[in-house]
Design an enzyme around this catalytic site. Structure first.
Site, PDB file in Angstrom:
ATOM      1  N   ILE A 161      44.326  37.866  38.415  1.00 24.77           N
ATOM      2  CA  ILE A 161      43.198  37.296  39.141  1.00 24.77           C
ATOM      3  C   ILE A 161      43.105  35.793  38.890  1.00 24.77           C
ATOM      4  CG2 ILE A 161      40.683  37.272  39.336  1.00 24.77           C
ATOM      5  CD1 ILE A 161      40.749  40.286  38.749  1.00 24.77           C
ATOM      6  N   ALA A 242      33.788  38.250  36.286  1.00 29.10           N
ATOM      7  CA  ALA A 242      34.549  39.198  35.463  1.00 29.10           C
ATOM      8  C   ALA A 242      33.633  40.287  34.901  1.00 29.10           C
ATOM      9  CB  ALA A 242      35.265  38.449  34.345  1.00 29.10           C
ATOM     10  N   ARG A 243      32.926  40.003  33.818  1.00 28.66           N
ATOM     11  CA  ARG A 243      31.988  40.930  33.200  1.00 28.66           C
ATOM     12  C   ARG A 243      30.790  40.134  32.688  1.00 28.66           C
ATOM     13  NH1 ARG A 243      34.138  44.271  35.665  1.00 28.66           N
ATOM     14  NH2 ARG A 243      35.022  46.267  34.998  1.00 28.66           N
ATOM     15  N   ASP A 267      28.294  36.737  39.459  1.00 27.42           N
ATOM     16  CA  ASP A 267      28.453  37.965  40.248  1.00 27.42           C
ATOM     17  C   ASP A 267      28.313  39.215  39.386  1.00 27.42           C
ATOM     18  OD1 ASP A 267      29.264  39.346  42.765  1.00 27.42           O
ATOM     19  OD2 ASP A 267      31.027  39.925  41.590  1.00 27.42           O
ATOM     20  N   GLU A 272      23.952  46.198  34.412  1.00 27.50           N
ATOM     21  CA  GLU A 272      23.964  46.240  35.863  1.00 27.50           C
ATOM     22  C   GLU A 272      23.358  47.547  36.345  1.00 27.50           C
ATOM     23  OE1 GLU A 272      27.918  45.520  37.289  1.00 27.50           O
ATOM     24  OE2 GLU A 272      27.744  43.361  36.969  1.00 27.50           O
ATOM     25  N   HIS A 291      27.656  41.866  42.007  1.00 28.32           N
ATOM     26  CA  HIS A 291      28.964  42.429  41.654  1.00 28.32           C
ATOM     27  C   HIS A 291      29.723  42.871  42.907  1.00 28.32           C
ATOM     28  CE1 HIS A 291      31.248  44.577  38.171  1.00 28.32           C
ATOM     29  NE2 HIS A 291      32.083  44.045  39.062  1.00 28.32           N
TER      30      HIS A 291
END
Length: 326
Positions: A161, A242-243, A267, A272, A291
């Protein structure tokens, strides 16, 4: 003699639920008996008999692993694998795999990264909001609108990525610095516009945009904490696709509220979905998305096929790729 493997396909409602799971089950090889659920412990009998769990972001805990005596493989339908208890899996000698080498998510994550960067650079959210409120905000916004061209992009994690992000950065005439355990080869660095491998602290001090593309592990949790965020230039922007837990969210909110950073594009969150208590929801100069970086129609098809192909190879007696539990 063909041995049938029991596969438990766990597809949470927010990534398609039973409908998506049924489509996924239809492309498994004939040696698989697939049960589709929306939570790992929804069907205790199926969990107890499962040889393979394939999960689309649904947690697989130590308790789930203990309840599955036949389990041999946990296949994550994502690049991330932080929702699986790796310690419990290792203790049982289980294989845990992601879809890292497939590159299934890289196109859209890279596009979302640039969408957030451009939205911040061009002040799209405040510009839109102002116009909706009949406020011609050009005199106020023009002081903070900037270009990507000529800026330094710091990439934390130049994997599949990260490299896709870097390729796009070259097209925007950005300079690239990156950090990771090892530098990539000289040919790749040259192809990415002369990208340079640097330490994390140097990257944070020099980059105009910092984008995170690292896995979430205990070593990377809160990788950007208050001390590291303090290294950034006040004109810098932070992007995270990513996280969520790679960043200390409260420390990021502090930096934004104090004006120590120019902005952030986020994002991913921890947890979450985020609760209303998340300070980033009210912080200045942020662009937030739920996300969505890996969930285009095209991406979901590639993710599902990559996960099924890898788990299917195991079901058919082969060796799966992208083992993250070793």
């Amino acid at each position: 003699m063909t041995v049938t493997k029991n596969v438990l396909a766990v597809v949470s409602p927010h990534v398609g639920g039973r409908g998506a799971g049924a489509a996924l089950a239809s492309v498994f090889p004939g040696q698989a008996r697939v049960t589709v659920v929306e939570a790992t412990d929804e069907d205790p009998a199926a969990l107890r008999e499962a040889h393979v769990i394939i999960t689309g972001l649904a947690p697989v805990t130590a308790e789930h692993i203990a309840a599955a005596p036949e389990l041999q493989l946990i296949q994550c339908a994502s690049h991330g694998f932080d929702y699986v208890d790796l310690d419990a899996a290792r203790a049982r000698g289980l294989l845990v795999c992601n879809i890292g080498s497939s590159g299934a998510e890289k196109q859209n994550v890279a596009e979302q990264t640039f969408a957030l960067m451009l939205a911040l650079a061009k002040q799209l959210v405040p510009a839109h909001t102002a116009l909706v409120d009949a406020d011609w905000a050009l005199p106020r916004l023009q002081r903070s609108i900037t270009e990507l061209s000529g800026k330094t992009l710091g990439i934390v994690g130049l994997g599949h990525i990260g490299e896709e992000v870097a390729r796009r950065a070259v097209a925007f005439d950005m300079r690239i610095v990156y950090t990771g355990r090892e530098p990539v080869d000289a040919e790749t660095e040259a192809r990415l516009g002369g990208a340079r491998h640097v330490g994390l602290d140097e990257l944070l001090r020099t980059a105009d945009y910092i984008t995170l593309h690292a896995p979430l592990t205990e070593a990377t949790r809160h990788l950007l904490d208050a001390d590291r965020l303090a290294l950034l230039k006040p004109t810098a922007f932070v992007i995270n696709t990513a996280r969520g837990a790679l960043i200390d969210q409260d420390a990021l909110a502090d930096a934004l509220e104090k004006g120590a950073l120019a902005g952030a594009g986020i994002d991913v969150f921890d947890p979450e979905p985020p609760t209303s208590a998340l300070r980033l929801l009210r912080a200045p100069n942020v662009v937030l998305s739920p996300h969505v970086a890996g969930v285009t129609r095209e991406t979901l098809v590639r993710i599902a096929l990559a996960a099924v192909q890898n788990a299917g190879a195991f079901v058919a007696g082969g060796s799966p790729r992208d083992v993250v539990s070793s």
